[in-house]
Scaffold this motif. Structure first.
Motif, PDB file in Angstrom:
ATOM      1  N   GLY A 180     -44.870  69.708 -60.933  1.00  0.00           N
ATOM      2  CA  GLY A 180     -46.080  69.223 -62.016  1.00  0.00           C
ATOM      3  C   GLY A 180     -47.179  69.115 -61.045  1.00  0.00           C
ATOM      4  O   GLY A 180     -47.334  68.436 -60.073  1.00  0.00           O
ATOM      5  N   LEU A 181     -48.413  69.196 -61.644  1.00  0.00           N
ATOM      6  CA  LEU A 181     -49.735  69.144 -60.962  1.00  0.00           C
ATOM      7  C   LEU A 181     -50.336  67.723 -60.960  1.00  0.00           C
ATOM      8  O   LEU A 181     -51.117  67.307 -60.027  1.00  0.00           O
ATOM      9  N   GLY A 182     -49.881  66.928 -61.901  1.00  0.00           N
ATOM     10  CA  GLY A 182     -50.119  65.446 -61.987  1.00  0.00           C
ATOM     11  C   GLY A 182     -51.799  65.415 -62.361  1.00  0.00           C
ATOM     12  O   GLY A 182     -52.519  64.710 -62.151  1.00  0.00           O
ATOM     13  N   THR A 183     -52.138  66.333 -63.219  1.00  0.00           N
ATOM     14  CA  THR A 183     -53.280  66.197 -63.794  1.00  0.00           C
ATOM     15  C   THR A 183     -53.850  64.892 -64.193  1.00  0.00           C
ATOM     16  O   THR A 183     -55.144  64.519 -64.455  1.00  0.00           O
ATOM     17  N   ARG A 184     -52.776  64.126 -65.097  1.00  0.00           N
ATOM     18  CA  ARG A 184     -53.095  62.962 -65.547  1.00  0.00           C
ATOM     19  C   ARG A 184     -53.683  61.720 -64.535  1.00  0.00           C
ATOM     20  O   ARG A 184     -54.138  60.700 -64.820  1.00  0.00           O
ATOM     21  N   PHE A 185     -53.458  62.115 -63.361  1.00  0.00           N
ATOM     22  CA  PHE A 185     -53.715  61.136 -62.524  1.00  0.00           C
ATOM     23  C   PHE A 185     -54.957  61.649 -61.211  1.00  0.00           C
ATOM     24  O   PHE A 185     -55.003  60.852 -60.311  1.00  0.00           O
ATOM     25  N   LEU A 186     -55.630  62.469 -61.714  1.00  0.00           N
ATOM     26  CA  LEU A 186     -56.705  62.849 -60.953  1.00  0.00           C
ATOM     27  C   LEU A 186     -57.850  61.974 -61.047  1.00  0.00           C
ATOM     28  O   LEU A 186     -58.071  61.185 -62.049  1.00  0.00           O
ATOM     29  N   PRO A 187     -58.642  61.631 -59.875  1.00  0.00           N
ATOM     30  CA  PRO A 187     -58.602  62.397 -58.767  1.00  0.00           C
ATOM     31  C   PRO A 187     -57.629  61.990 -57.709  1.00  0.00           C
ATOM     32  O   PRO A 187     -57.405  62.524 -56.572  1.00  0.00           O
ATOM     33  N   ALA A 188     -56.820  60.943 -57.799  1.00  0.00           N
ATOM     34  CA  ALA A 188     -55.755  60.448 -57.065  1.00  0.00           C
ATOM     35  C   ALA A 188     -55.032  61.669 -56.444  1.00  0.00           C
ATOM     36  O   ALA A 188     -54.717  61.384 -55.343  1.00  0.00           O
ATOM     37  N   ALA A 195     -55.052  65.690 -53.750  1.00  0.00           N
ATOM     38  CA  ALA A 195     -54.573  66.343 -52.161  1.00  0.00           C
ATOM     39  C   ALA A 195     -53.184  65.806 -52.069  1.00  0.00           C
ATOM     40  O   ALA A 195     -52.519  66.102 -51.041  1.00  0.00           O
ATOM     41  N   ILE A 196     -52.845  64.853 -52.949  1.00  0.00           N
ATOM     42  CA  ILE A 196     -51.517  64.337 -52.374  1.00  0.00           C
ATOM     43  C   ILE A 196     -50.502  64.373 -53.825  1.00  0.00           C
ATOM     44  O   ILE A 196     -50.941  64.136 -54.901  1.00  0.00           O
ATOM     45  N   PRO A 197     -49.347  64.736 -53.625  1.00  0.00           N
ATOM     46  CA  PRO A 197     -48.500  64.924 -54.838  1.00  0.00           C
ATOM     47  C   PRO A 197     -48.407  63.475 -55.679  1.00  0.00           C
ATOM     48  O   PRO A 197     -48.380  62.446 -55.010  1.00  0.00           O
ATOM     49  N   LYS A 198     -48.443  63.435 -57.001  1.00  0.00           N
ATOM     50  CA  LYS A 198     -48.310  62.223 -57.677  1.00  0.00           C
ATOM     51  C   LYS A 198     -47.006  61.448 -57.288  1.00  0.00           C
ATOM     52  O   LYS A 198     -47.092  60.201 -57.602  1.00  0.00           O
ATOM     53  N   GLU A 199     -45.912  62.157 -56.923  1.00  0.00           N
ATOM     54  CA  GLU A 199     -44.528  61.579 -56.766  1.00  0.00           C
ATOM     55  C   GLU A 199     -45.119  60.550 -55.505  1.00  0.00           C
ATOM     56  O   GLU A 199     -44.036  59.673 -55.049  1.00  0.00           O
ATOM     57  N   MET A 200     -45.934  60.861 -54.691  1.00  0.00           N
ATOM     58  CA  MET A 200     -46.098  60.070 -53.389  1.00  0.00           C
ATOM     59  C   MET A 200     -47.000  59.006 -53.572  1.00  0.00           C
ATOM     60  O   MET A 200     -47.267  58.122 -52.740  1.00  0.00           O
ATOM     61  N   LEU A 201     -47.490  58.748 -54.910  1.00  0.00           N
ATOM     62  CA  LEU A 201     -48.320  57.535 -55.050  1.00  0.00           C
ATOM     63  C   LEU A 201     -47.400  56.284 -55.019  1.00  0.00           C
ATOM     64  O   LEU A 201     -46.437  56.278 -55.361  1.00  0.00           O
ATOM     65  N   PHE A 250     -24.527  67.846 -64.433  1.00  0.00           N
ATOM     66  CA  PHE A 250     -25.371  66.937 -63.267  1.00  0.00           C
ATOM     67  C   PHE A 250     -26.283  66.253 -63.998  1.00  0.00           C
ATOM     68  O   PHE A 250     -26.663  66.504 -65.070  1.00  0.00           O
ATOM     69  N   MET A 251     -27.062  65.564 -63.043  1.00  0.00           N
ATOM     70  CA  MET A 251     -28.125  64.779 -63.961  1.00  0.00           C
ATOM     71  C   MET A 251     -29.661  65.301 -63.630  1.00  0.00           C
ATOM     72  O   MET A 251     -29.570  66.342 -62.767  1.00  0.00           O
ATOM     73  N   VAL A 252     -30.315  64.801 -64.313  1.00  0.00           N
ATOM     74  CA  VAL A 252     -32.024  65.230 -64.254  1.00  0.00           C
ATOM     75  C   VAL A 252     -32.512  64.072 -64.262  1.00  0.00           C
ATOM     76  O   VAL A 252     -32.668  63.401 -65.251  1.00  0.00           O
ATOM     77  N   LEU A 253     -33.248  63.769 -63.201  1.00  0.00           N
ATOM     78  CA  LEU A 253     -34.151  62.650 -63.251  1.00  0.00           C
ATOM     79  C   LEU A 253     -35.762  63.190 -63.002  1.00  0.00           C
ATOM     80  O   LEU A 253     -36.077  63.668 -62.168  1.00  0.00           O
ATOM     81  N   LEU A 254     -36.518  62.704 -64.012  1.00  0.00           N
ATOM     82  CA  LEU A 254     -38.039  63.002 -64.289  1.00  0.00           C
ATOM     83  C   LEU A 254     -38.811  61.985 -63.278  1.00  0.00           C
ATOM     84  O   LEU A 254     -38.608  60.863 -63.466  1.00  0.00           O
ATOM     85  N   GLY A 255     -39.679  62.357 -62.500  1.00  0.00           N
ATOM     86  CA  GLY A 255     -40.384  61.479 -61.509  1.00  0.00           C
ATOM     87  C   GLY A 255     -41.160  60.472 -62.107  1.00  0.00           C
ATOM     88  O   GLY A 255     -41.722  59.447 -61.381  1.00  0.00           O
ATOM     89  N   ASP A 256     -41.848  60.761 -63.323  1.00  0.00           N
ATOM     90  CA  ASP A 256     -42.822  59.791 -63.649  1.00  0.00           C
ATOM     91  C   ASP A 256     -41.783  58.793 -64.652  1.00  0.00           C
ATOM     92  O   ASP A 256     -42.907  57.810 -64.712  1.00  0.00           O
ATOM     93  N   ASP A 257     -40.580  58.975 -64.643  1.00  0.00           N
ATOM     94  CA  ASP A 257     -39.966  57.625 -65.559  1.00  0.00           C
ATOM     95  C   ASP A 257     -39.413  56.627 -64.571  1.00  0.00           C
ATOM     96  O   ASP A 257     -38.409  57.013 -64.111  1.00  0.00           O
ATOM     97  N   LEU A 258     -39.859  55.655 -64.190  1.00  0.00           N
ATOM     98  CA  LEU A 258     -39.037  54.667 -63.410  1.00  0.00           C
ATOM     99  C   LEU A 258     -38.560  53.807 -64.379  1.00  0.00           C
ATOM    100  O   LEU A 258     -38.868  53.292 -65.296  1.00  0.00           O
ATOM    101  N   VAL A 259     -37.336  53.297 -63.940  1.00  0.00           N
ATOM    102  CA  VAL A 259     -36.537  52.193 -64.763  1.00  0.00           C
ATOM    103  C   VAL A 259     -36.083  51.006 -63.983  1.00  0.00           C
ATOM    104  O   VAL A 259     -35.578  51.442 -62.844  1.00  0.00           O
TER     105      VAL A 259
END
Ligand code: G1P
Length: 294
Positions: free
Chosen positions: A13-21, A24-30, A126-135
């Motif tokens: 995913g592009l991470g548009t919800r978190f622009l401008p952060a 240049a870096i993936p949202k998953e690396m925040l 198999f499992m699917v884990l979405l990167g936006d959802d932290l538990v």
């Protein structure tokens, strides 16, 4: 019953919800406190017994793969400088688990991203884990689902109740309670229903345990909500064919892809951090006192 060994983590995913952060870096690396959000997700999978991670990536996401890779140059510098603890910590990350990447070449939706992993997943659940959802939970959410799977032997989606006015932001499940604790049999599922069009407030959060037949349904799924190939549409088809459970997991979920959700995650994860928890709590109390005086 086949064991759950693999987990797919879509990170294209592009991470548009978190622009401008996220320009240049993936949202998953925040970062949440001291590690990127994706590391929490991978650690949850590892703590749940997963042996192989399949990342579904896109252009510009190589920082994620690098984060879990061994960095010879950095390791040599840390070794020369006798930074034993830091070296160990970094090597622990690269030794965490086997990671395989596949590319999603076009942003056609979550369902399409999962479908890209079909050849690597093969014929096993198999499992699917979405990167936006932290538990945050005592028992990792993924593990809770695997434990339930060992009893029910079918696909499971993790859900939580959300306020009715937020249902249009989620995949929503309708179903009836079963004999298993916190577990419902799925009747109906709809991706981001328009306000007032559904009676349930049970929202899918980003953890799924899926039978491999999901790939057959994903292949046939046509674009749905937002013109994208929706995982939820394929889930409903799979549920109609062989049944599916919705599980209200134990724990607290954070939407780390949203600015406020991300801030809440930082505060709670900082409070429960081994070294930083106590001084951070003291700081937070002083902030609260100052706010109360205003
Ligand atoms: C995705 C799913 C949705 C689910 C949500 C959970 O939506 O399509 O069903 O409720 O994740 O975070 P997204 O938030 O990626 O738009």
């Amino acid at each position: 019953m086949k064991a759950i060994r693999k987990a797919v983590i879509p990170v294209a995913g592009l991470g548009t919800r978190f622009l401008p952060a996220t320009k240049a870096i993936p949202k998953e690396m925040l970062t949440i406190v001291d590690r990127p959000t994706i590391q929490y997700i991978v650690e949850e999978a590892v703590a749940s017994g997963i042996e192989e991670i399949i990342l579904v990536t896109s252009a510009g996401k190589s920082a994620i793969e690098n984060h879990f890779d061994y960095d010879f140059q950095l390791d040599t510098v840390l070794k020369d400088r006798n930074k034993i603890q830091m070296r160990e910590e970094l090597n622990n990350i690269s030794n965490l688990i086997d990671i395989i990447s596949v590319r999603q070449k076009e942003p056609l939706g979550l369902g399409h991203a999962i479908w890209m992993a079909r050849n690597v997943v093969g014929d096993e659940p198999f499992m699917v884990l979405l990167g936006d959802d932290l538990v945050m939970s005592k028992v990792p959410c993924c593990k809770q689902m695997i434990q339930l799977y060992e009893e029910v032997g079918e696909s499971i989606v993790a859900v939580q109740q959300v306020p009715m006015e937020q249902t249009h932001q989620y995949g929503i499940v309708e179903g009836l309670p079963t004999e298993y604790e916190r577990t419902y049999k799925v009747d109906r599922m709809v991706e981001k229903p328009a306000p007032g069009t559904c009676n349930s407030n049970m929202a899918i959060i980003g953890r799924y345990l899926l039978m491999p037949e999901i790939f057959e349904f994903l292949e046939k799924t046509t674009p749905g909500h937002g013109g994208e190939i929706q995982l939820t549409d394929a889930l409903l088809a799979l549920s109609n064919k062989r049944g599916m459970y919705a599980y209200e997991f134990n724990g607290k979920r954070y939407d780390a892809g949203d600015k406020l959700g991300y801030l809440k995650a930082i505060v709670d994860f900082a409070l429960s951090h081994n070294a930083l928890g106590k001084p951070f709590r003291e700081y937070l109390l002083s902030v609260c006192n100052n706010i109360a005086k205003q």
